[in-house]
Design a protein around this motif. Structure first.
Motif, PDB file in Angstrom:
ATOM      1  N   THR A  25       0.659  -1.231   0.103  1.00 30.80           N
ATOM      2  CA  THR A  25      -0.371  -0.184   0.166  1.00 30.80           C
ATOM      3  C   THR A  25       0.677   1.102   0.152  1.00 30.80           C
ATOM      4  O   THR A  25       0.325   2.703  -0.707  1.00 30.80           O
ATOM      5  N   HIS A  29       0.143   4.575  -2.242  1.00 29.05           N
ATOM      6  CA  HIS A  29       0.303   6.021  -1.598  1.00 29.05           C
ATOM      7  C   HIS A  29       1.828   6.368  -1.948  1.00 29.05           C
ATOM      8  O   HIS A  29       1.071   8.773  -2.134  1.00 29.05           O
ATOM      9  N   ILE A  32       0.571   8.455  -5.003  1.00 34.41           N
ATOM     10  CA  ILE A  32      -0.956   9.624  -5.157  1.00 34.41           C
ATOM     11  C   ILE A  32      -0.077  10.181  -4.756  1.00 34.41           C
ATOM     12  O   ILE A  32      -0.159  11.897  -5.025  1.00 34.41           O
ATOM     13  N   GLU A  36       0.289  14.298  -7.106  1.00 37.62           N
ATOM     14  CA  GLU A  36       0.391  15.968  -6.261  1.00 37.62           C
ATOM     15  C   GLU A  36       1.170  17.152  -6.281  1.00 37.62           C
ATOM     16  O   GLU A  36       0.973  17.699  -6.466  1.00 37.62           O
ATOM     17  N   GLU A  42      -4.917  16.612  -6.119  1.00 36.23           N
ATOM     18  CA  GLU A  42      -5.067  16.848  -4.658  1.00 36.23           C
ATOM     19  C   GLU A  42      -5.577  15.969  -4.212  1.00 36.23           C
ATOM     20  O   GLU A  42      -5.692  15.221  -2.679  1.00 36.23           O
ATOM     21  N   ALA A  43      -5.594  13.905  -4.958  1.00 37.27           N
ATOM     22  CA  ALA A  43      -6.107  13.150  -3.882  1.00 37.27           C
ATOM     23  C   ALA A  43      -5.112  13.071  -2.376  1.00 37.27           C
ATOM     24  O   ALA A  43      -5.334  12.082  -1.681  1.00 37.27           O
ATOM     25  N   PHE A  44      -3.659  13.280  -2.374  1.00 40.63           N
ATOM     26  CA  PHE A  44      -2.956  12.721  -1.132  1.00 40.63           C
ATOM     27  C   PHE A  44      -3.305  13.698  -0.484  1.00 40.63           C
ATOM     28  O   PHE A  44      -3.842  12.972   0.924  1.00 40.63           O
ATOM     29  N   THR A  45      -3.665  14.803  -0.184  1.00 39.52           N
ATOM     30  CA  THR A  45      -4.338  16.112   0.569  1.00 39.52           C
ATOM     31  C   THR A  45      -5.666  15.564   0.695  1.00 39.52           C
ATOM     32  O   THR A  45      -6.031  15.821   2.045  1.00 39.52           O
ATOM     33  N   GLU A  46      -6.556  15.083   0.027  1.00 40.22           N
ATOM     34  CA  GLU A  46      -8.101  15.269   0.254  1.00 40.22           C
ATOM     35  C   GLU A  46      -8.662  13.665   0.885  1.00 40.22           C
ATOM     36  O   GLU A  46      -8.760  13.538   1.603  1.00 40.22           O
ATOM     37  N   GLU A  47      -7.517  12.497   1.015  1.00 40.97           N
ATOM     38  CA  GLU A  47      -7.514  11.191   0.784  1.00 40.97           C
ATOM     39  C   GLU A  47      -6.773  10.713   2.255  1.00 40.97           C
ATOM     40  O   GLU A  47      -7.356   9.447   2.799  1.00 40.97           O
ATOM     41  N   LEU A  48      -5.369  11.130   2.345  1.00 41.76           N
ATOM     42  CA  LEU A  48      -4.183  10.580   2.933  1.00 41.76           C
ATOM     43  C   LEU A  48      -4.028  11.373   3.977  1.00 41.76           C
ATOM     44  O   LEU A  48      -2.713  10.984   4.445  1.00 41.76           O
TER      45      LEU A  48
END
Length: 157
Positions: A25, A29, A32, A36, A42-48
């Protein structure tokens, strides 16, 4: 690129201990995060958890300069093997990793429960290096992106 890199890291006697809790995993990450940083969504910011989560993941690892330099060597090999034959692209990607690994080394010296405060938004990196956090990493043709571990300039992001 990430698979090539982490296969080598996990087999490396100097770096494997740093990644003792590694899972596949982690590769997802990292992809992602890099997407970004290099101009993608901005998937890392929004999801991780964003920049704060990335920095916190390095707390307590006690990364040495020797380990950081070995990390850079293995990443350079992965970049040479996996990215397009584009010197500027490779230089910018490696410049980002040099900058980022110095921060990771410094943060890793602090205990896991350290309050990092607000590190601000996820940094953005482009053809000119570090850019303002509110701007995507632009090229003449579009953002500089790393998608699924392969770096290519992509329009329309």
């Amino acid at each position: 690129m990430s698979n090539t890199f982490y296969d080598r890291v996990l087999a490396d006697p100097l770096l494997a201990p740093v990644f003792a809790d590694f899972t596949r995993t982690h590769i997802e990450h990292v992809a992602i995060w890099l997407n970004e940083v290099f101009g993608g969504p901005e998937a890392f910011t929004e999801e991780l958890g964003g920049h704060q989560a990335l920095l916190r993941s390095h707390l307590g690892l006690a990364i040495t300069e020797e380990q950081r330099l070995r990390w850079m060597e293995l990443m350079a090999e992965a970049v040479d093997k996996e990215l397009p034959d584009d010197d500027l692209l490779r230089q910018q990607v490696m410049a980002y990793f040099d900058w980022g690994t110095k921060i990771a080394r410094d943060v890793s010296a602090d205990p896991e429960d350290t309050d990092l405060g607000d590190p601000g938004p996820t940094p953005r990196w482009g053809w000119e290096g570090l850019s303002r956090p509110d701007r995507r990493a632009k090229t003449a043709d579009g953002p500089l992106r790393l998608a699924a571990g392969i770096g290519v300039p992509v329009e329309g992001v």
